[in-house]
Motif scaffolding. Structure first.
Motif: not given
Length: 584
Positions: A102-113, A264-272
């Motif tokens: 298992t991997f745990i990821l955050h896609a940005g704006d973890h802090v702020g506001a 060949h297995a790719v995950v993109a993590v995008i703050h959009q």
């Protein structure tokens, strides 16, 4: 400039306007929010036509736009949801039932506001919470191992206070007003990745653009990216020394490099993010993605299997064609810790490609399941955040000679409204400022004014926005304060101008005259104005603001009030100044 204006206002309309109206921001997820969350938990699945006998299992648990929501307090239809201890309990329960790594990821704006208590501690608690989700290979000081199960990316809010403070939060070190909960503050115990945020002087990435993790001998790559138009949502100096490149181009370059390494297995993590559109009025979301993220996914290399998104606070869980015509899973979970994406992947041992997947968006209800057993360690941290946050909130910044209240006179003006509007105009250096009265939620009592008072007076995490408007548009804006013939108005609090309105005139034509520095406002001239992002999106039916030009994002409304009040002669003796006059 019109493209830039459309970008900022389209996002604000989807997030700020809906949020301020008390609505669920869920794109296509129609019906009540509880029903929408129930539908989001229904998994979508995909499997390659040719079956693979030998695969490895990987589970991704992704959050986005956490905004340091450490302590409890959020509800959906009267039900408690979220908080860091509850979120941690759900994620750990998901880890326990996962078939593989298992991997745990955050896609940005973890802090702020953020929640005021975390914001007053410079958002260090937000990073500390995520650290607590890590395994033994996640360590401070950049010493995390390749088997660390955590990965993060920057969002625009990580840059609210510029590159220096973002790097301090990530790499560690005490803030100048600290220490807070750690001495010294340790920073992140996990890597941040971002392929398209580069130093202007060298054109080199500020963070590693990607990382590779091995799962039972099979590699999986993770590539990070920040929204290209981050400058639209930040004060002008927040990106000093940095440049944000095109998301798809930066990701594709990294995918090519990973492919050369046999990944060949790719995950993109995008703050959009984007918007998952409904299918012909159906209550069920369609497989069509709209908005900025849709254009990015459509240009991605066919090797990208999963996109973990954020930023727009709109839920996604669907398959979208990439540039090669292959299906890419696109997800975005409920924000502020009230949900997470749970994605199960099967990766071929021979081809090293994703050959099957299943994905759902889980709500972190605090009144059922893991929510009934909040994580004990994280709960202890939340208690410490409350205690120290309260202590910092009690620090005295200024003094009031008498009550400064929201009570308005017959014309629609209040003393606190004048003070708030003046603070916002000064913060952005504009000709005028306009503030909606509902956004001023508490009075200022006589005596000490504390740090916490600013968040009580203006608790909404709204940025200020500088706009350009004509005098004619300003007249139209002021006339939009009356939407019916009944005479009831929603009076904007103003700074930098005065005006007269006539109650006997019909709605839409009540403003008699507008003055600036004792002279009539010129209808053909251009002026700069300050509003908050809710108003800039046309909130409160002030739609003429969506026609304004050249938006520039500034500080949060509470920060502007804080900075203004502390520089005023003490004690503050604010009163209604007669900026709004009524006839009849």
């Amino acid at each position: 400039m019109r493209n830039k204006a459309n970008t900022v206002l389209s996002w604000m309309t989807a997030t700020c306007l809906a949020a301020q109206a008390g609505m669920s921001v869920g794109g296509a997820w129609a019906g009540s929010e509880i029903e929408a969350r129930q539908r989001a938990e229904r998994p979508i699945e995909w499997r390659a036509p040719q079956q693979e006998d030998k695969t490895v299992a990987v589970t991704l648990l992704a959050i986005n736009d956490f905004h340091s929501q450490i302590t409890a307090g959020l509800e959906v239809a009267g039900r408690p949801v979220g908080s860091a201890p509850v979120l941690a309990a759900y994620l750990k329960a998901a880890q326990a039932r996962a078939r593989g790594q298992t991997f745990i990821l955050h896609a940005g704006d973890h802090v702020g506001a953020s929640q005021p208590r975390s914001a007053l501690l410079q958002d260090e608690p937000g990073i500390m919470v995520f650290n607590m989700l890590g395994n033994q290979h996640c360590r401070p000081g950049g010493l995390y191992g390749v088997e660390c199960n955590l990965i993060g990316i920057p969002g625009n809010h990580e840059l609210d206070e510029g590159m220096g403070e973002m790097l301090r939060l990530i790499h560690g070190g005490n803030h100048r007003q600290g220490p807070y909960l750690q001495d010294p503050y340790q920073g992140a115990h996990f890597p941040y990745i971002c392929a398209n945020l580069v130093r202007t002087a060298t054109n080199k990435p500020l963070f590693p653009p990607s990382v590779v993790r091995m799962v039972d001998g099979v590699p999986i790559g993770f590539v990070g990216a920040l929204l290209r138009h981050a400058t639209t949502f930040l004060p002008p100096d927040s990106l000093d020394g940095l440049q944000v490149l095109d998301e798809a181009e930066a990701i594709n370059a990294q995918v090519a490099a990973l492919r050369a390494e046999g990944v060949h297995a790719v995950v993109a993590v995008i703050h959009q993010g984007g918007y998952q559109l409904p299918a012909n009025g159906s209550e069920h979301p369609s497989t069509r993605l709209a908005g900025d993220l849709a254009a990015i996914v459509g240009r991605l290399d066919g090797e990208v299997d999963v996109v973990l998104a954020g930023h727009t606070h709109t839920v996604h869980n669907l398959l979208v064609d990439n540039a090669a015509g292959r299906k890419t899973l696109v997800t975005q979970a409920w924000p502020k810790g009230t949900g997470y994406a749970e994605i199960d992947l099967e990766i071929s041992r021979t081809g090293r490609e994703v050959v099957a997947l299943s994905s759902r968006i889980v709500t972190t209800w605090a009144d059922q399941g893991p929510g009934l057993r909040p994580d004990v360690r994280v709960a202890r941290l939340a208690d410490r955040v409350d205690a120290m946050g309260n202590a910092v909130a009690a620090q005295v910044i200024a003094n009031a000679a008498k009550p400064i209240t929201r009570v308005s006179n017959e014309a629609g003006e209040s003393a606190l409204g004048d003070l708030v509007a003046d603070a916002q105009r000064q913060a952005m250096g504009t000709d005028f400022a306009f503030m909606h009265p509902e956004g001023i939620e508490a009075d200022i009592d006589p005596g000490h004014i504390t740090k916490g008072d600013y968040y009580t007076v203006q608790p909404a995490n709204l940025n200020l926005v500088k706009l350009e408007m004509t005098g004619e548009q300003i007249y139209a804006l002021l006339n939009q304060q009356w939407t019916t013939a009944s005479g009831e108005g929603r009076f904007l609090q103003v700074s930098g101008l005065s005006y007269v309105w006539d109650a006997h005139r019909p709605a839409g034509r009540r403003v008699v005259s507008v003055m600036k520095d004792g002279e009539p406002l010129r209808r053909g001239a251009r002026y700069t104005v300050t509003v908050n992002e809710y108003l800039a999106a046309g909130g409160g039916n002030f739609t003429v603001l969506t026609e304004a030009a050249n938006p520039v994002v500034g500080p949060f409304i509470a920060d502007a009030l804080h900075q203004y009040v502390r520089t005023r002669p003490q004690p503050i003796n604010a009163a209604i100044e007669g900026r709004i006059s009524r006839l009849n």
